[in-house]
Write an enzyme that holds these catalytic residues in place. Structure first.
Site, PDB file in Angstrom:
ATOM      1  CB  CYS A   1      57.357  67.614  24.924  1.00  0.00           C
ATOM      2  SG  CYS A   1      56.122  68.145  23.756  1.00  0.00           S
TER       3      CYS A   1
ATOM      4  CD  GLU B   1      62.240  63.466  20.806  1.00  0.00           C
ATOM      5  OE1 GLU B   1      62.386  64.695  20.681  1.00  0.00           O
ATOM      6  OE2 GLU B   1      61.544  62.786  20.039  1.00  0.00           O
TER       7      GLU B   1
HETATM    8  S1  SF4 Z   1      59.628  70.061  19.155  1.00  0.00           S
HETATM    9 FE1  SF4 Z   1      59.867  68.668  20.906  1.00  0.00          FE
HETATM   10  S2  SF4 Z   1      59.353  69.929  22.686  1.00  0.00           S
HETATM   11 FE2  SF4 Z   1      58.543  70.982  20.872  1.00  0.00          FE
HETATM   12  S3  SF4 Z   1      56.410  70.307  20.718  1.00  0.00           S
HETATM   13 FE3  SF4 Z   1      57.670  68.972  19.431  1.00  0.00          FE
HETATM   14  S4  SF4 Z   1      58.178  67.229  20.744  1.00  0.00           S
HETATM   15 FE4  SF4 Z   1      57.470  68.867  22.069  1.00  0.00          FE
END
Ligand code: SF4
Length: 403
Positions: free
Chosen positions: A147, A177
């Site tokens: 992301c 993450e």
């Molecule tokens: S929760 Fe994780 S995957 Fe979803 S927008 Fe936020 S950083 Fe990106």
């Protein structure tokens, strides 16, 4: 040279959208949303949080997974870990023929079965620098769904390490993450990180910085953070310059408070001028997480009698939403609609913030008279799973409804 690295999809999104929507959308949820997020079913008033469910990062990761399957029908496709923390979506990935490479005990991955002929999907949380390099070395096709908000954090951590600052990461050291984020310091020689789980753990750090009475000895500090910091981490050396970052799905207020406490400890140990030169912080909670937490906070100003929070038990952002609601009303965090048993009228749920906390089963969990039911879901929960859970509650209540 043949392209083997993709992070912008394959242009199939428009064609696949109807299939994805059919699998993950819900008519009940759409009805409630279209009626201003509040709707009445029999004696239940359902209030949907203004922001809930799939975030932009998850949407994108799921789209890319479907696109990848359609783009490479003949190839073996692997996924590093889980595409997102939702059992239903991961199950769909398996049904589509995607093979999961699960983390080993130490959090690392075994890529020994992956060949240059295969395709590997990188999930929305990203992978560590080391795992990325190993996959590139294999020469397989990489479809990277990391992301953009996670990449934003990586940039900050990269910058800290480049400038000689230790990255203090508010997150869970076992979460994919946080591990991937921490690994970014390895882009620079002598880059260092330390991961703190919560306010309690950050206190250990702050007490050490400020040399408060009762702070841990150097050896005890090193031992405590052994698995949560760079090899050879020396608190006497590596807590001099600090840059704060966080896993994108933590509680925004807690991240902010941890940063402030570290700054305070530096002022206490030295002075404000020192702290200004030795401390950096950037809010790296993603906007989707923030919006979902804000929507719940808004709902809790006038809380419903019962709150349903739907999402994977190992989903960090879902756990935090449940924790926020628990402070204000009877809250049930369920993983899936299957946790609600229409036959017996019971609900199976997790009461604690800890992802590994045991489930409990409640029988008389719905008020007997008219009541308000609040609903929200984590960023990895598809709408169809929210809709299914709602329909089960209506069935328990014997409520007939038409869409
Ligand atoms: S929760 Fe994780 S995957 Fe979803 S927008 Fe936020 S950083 Fe990106």
């Amino acid at each position: 040279m043949e392209q083997t690295y993709f992070r912008k999809g394959f242009g199939l999104k428009k064609d696949l959208r109807p299939i994805i929507d059919a699998e993950y959308q819900s008519a009940v949820v759409e009805r409630i949303r279209s009626r201003g997020y509040t709707d009445v079913f029999g004696d239940i008033t359902v209030r949907l949080a203004q922001e809930f469910g799939f975030c932009y990062g998850v949407d994108r990761a799921v789209d890319y997974a479907y696109e990848t399957v359609h783009k490479f029908p003949e190839k073996k496709i692997y996924l590093v870990g889980e595409i997102i923390h939702n059992p239903h979506v991961n199950h769909r990935m398996t049904e589509m023929g995607i093979a999961f490479i699960y983390p080993q005990e130490d959090g690392g991955f075994d890529f020994s079965n992956v060949t240059a002929d295969d395709v590997v999907l990188i999930p929305a949380f990203g992978v560590t620098l080391q795992d990325f390099d190993r996959l590139r070395a294999i020469g397989c096709i990489l479809v990277d769904t990391t992301c953009g908000s996670v990449l934003h954090v990586w940039k900050r951590v990269d910058m800290y390490a480049k400038d000689g600052f230790t990255a203090v990461i508010h997150g869970k050291y076992t979460h994919e993450e946080s591990r991937a984020t921490a690994s970014q310091v390895n882009k620079h020689e002598n880059g260092t990180y330390i991961i703190v789980r919560d306010m309690d753990e950050s206190k250990i750090l702050c007490d050490y910085i400020a040399k408060r009475p009762g702070h841990l000895s150097r050896d005890a500090f090193v031992e405590h953070f052994r698995h949560k910091s760079t090899d050879g981490f020396d608190p006497d050396k590596h807590l001099e310059f600090i840059g704060v970052a966080n896993q994108t799905t933590m509680l925004a207020n807690e991240s902010l408070a941890i940063g402030m406490k570290i700054h305070e400890a530096m002022v206490e140990a030295h002075d404000a001028e020192y702290a200004q030169a030795h401390y950096r912080s950037f809010g790296t909670i993603c906007s989707a997480t923030q919006e979902r937490q804000d929507a719940v906070a808004e709902m809790m100003v006038d809380p419903p009698q019962v709150m349903l929070v739907i999402g994977g038990y190992n989903s960090s952002n879902t756990n935090h939403l449940a924790h926020m609601c628990q402070q204000h009303t009877r809250t049930f965090h369920i993983e899936d609609a299957a946790c609600i048993d229409v036959e017996t009228g019971t609900i199976r749920h997790k009461e604690d913030l800890d992802p590994h906390a045991p489930e409990t089963v409640d029988e008389d969990w719905l008020p007997s008279g008219p009541f308000e039911l609040g609903v929200t879901a984590g960023a990895s929960t598809p709408n169809n799973k929210i809709g299914e859970a709602l329909v089960r509650i209506l069935q328990i209540r014997g409520v007939d409804f038409e869409l």
